[in-house]
Design a protein around this motif. Structure first.
Motif, PDB file in Angstrom:
ATOM      1  N   GLN A 121       0.828  -1.200   0.000  1.00 43.70           N
ATOM      2  CA  GLN A 121       0.000   0.000   0.000  1.00 43.70           C
ATOM      3  C   GLN A 121       0.870   1.261   0.000  1.00 43.70           C
ATOM      4  O   GLN A 121       0.551   2.260  -0.656  1.00 43.70           O
ATOM      5  CB  GLN A 121      -0.927   0.012   1.217  1.00 43.70           C
ATOM      6  N   ARG A 151      -5.015  -1.277  -4.211  1.00 42.75           N
ATOM      7  CA  ARG A 151      -4.022  -0.918  -3.184  1.00 42.75           C
ATOM      8  C   ARG A 151      -4.165   0.548  -2.776  1.00 42.75           C
ATOM      9  O   ARG A 151      -4.063   0.888  -1.600  1.00 42.75           O
ATOM     10  CB  ARG A 151      -2.602  -1.180  -3.691  1.00 42.75           C
ATOM     11  N   GLN A 153      -6.863   2.448  -2.972  1.00 41.31           N
ATOM     12  CA  GLN A 153      -8.098   2.626  -2.201  1.00 41.31           C
ATOM     13  C   GLN A 153      -7.912   2.167  -0.761  1.00 41.31           C
ATOM     14  O   GLN A 153      -8.339   2.834   0.182  1.00 41.31           O
ATOM     15  CB  GLN A 153      -9.255   1.869  -2.857  1.00 41.31           C
ATOM     16  N   ARG A 154      -7.264   1.007  -0.595  1.00 40.54           N
ATOM     17  CA  ARG A 154      -7.020   0.497   0.755  1.00 40.54           C
ATOM     18  C   ARG A 154      -6.066   1.424   1.521  1.00 40.54           C
ATOM     19  O   ARG A 154      -6.247   1.658   2.726  1.00 40.54           O
ATOM     20  CB  ARG A 154      -6.459  -0.919   0.690  1.00 40.54           C
TER      21      ARG A 154
END
Length: 167
Positions: A121, A151, A153-154
Motif C-alpha cells: 500500500q 491498493r 483505495q485500501r
C-alpha cells in the motif's frame, strides 16, 4: 619639509570636518546617506593628499574634493530608480506563516502515517502522490492496473483512519 599625508589628514579631520559635513548636508538630506557621503569624501581626501602641493589652502583643497564628491553623489542618486510606496492593503501571494506551519505539520503527519502502511500500500500511495497513473504504477510494480487501484483505495482508507486517530 612638507607634511606627510598622515599629518595632513589629521589636520583635515581636526579643522575641516565641520565644513565637509555642512557641504554634504547641502547635497544630502537623508542622515544615513549623508554619513556615507561624508565617509566617501574623507576617503577621497585621504587618497588625494599625496598629490597635495600646497598651492591652495588645505581647507580649499578639501572643500573642492567635497564639492566634487557631492556632485557625483547627487548625479548617481538621480539615476537610481525611486522607491515605490507599497499600499498598506497589499496582499502577499505567499501563505501566512501560521498556514505554512500548519501545512508542514500536516505533511509530517501524512509522511508518518504513510510509513505505517503495509509495504504494498505504501508503494502504491507514494507513486500516486507523485502523480503517476494507475497504468504507469502497474508497469512499475509489475501488477495489474486494477490491483494498483485496489491498493490505493485500501491505502487511502487506512490513512484516513490513522490520521483520524491522531487528531
Amino acid at each position: 619639509m612638507a607634511a606627510s599625508p598622515d599629518d595632513l589628514f589629521r589636520d583635515v579631520t581636526k579643522n575641516c570636518s565641520g565644513l565637509i559635513s555642512r557641504i554634504a548636508l547641502s547635497y544630502e538630506a537623508d542622515p544615513a546617506l549623508r554619513r556615507e557621503l561624508v565617509q566617501d569624501i574623507m576617503l577621497a581626501i585621504w587618497l588625494a593628499l599625496p598629490s597635495y602641493r600646497g598651492e591652495a589652502s588645505l581647507k580649499a583643497f578639501s572643500a573642492s574634493i567635497a564639492q566634487k564628491r557631492c556632485i557625483s553623489h547627487v548625479t548617481k542618486r538621480a539615476r537610481e530608480p525611486k522607491p515605490l510606496e507599497l499600499p498598506p492593503d497589499l496582499i502577499s501571494p505567499a501563505l501566512a506563516p501560521d498556514e505554512i506551519a500548519l501545512q508542514n505539520d500536516m505533511r509530517k503527519q501524512l509522511i508518518a502515517s504513510i510509513q505505517q502502511l503495509p509495504l504494498p500500500q505504501r508503494e502504491a500511495m507514494v507513486l500516486s502522490l507523485e502523480g503517476f497513473s494507475y497504468a504507469e504504477m502497474a508497469v512499475m510494480l509489475g501488477i495489474s492496473a486494477n490491483a494498483v487501484m485496489l491498493r490505493c483505495q485500501r491505502a487511502k482508507a487506512a490513512l484516513k483512519l490513522l490520521i483520524e486517530k491522531k487528531s
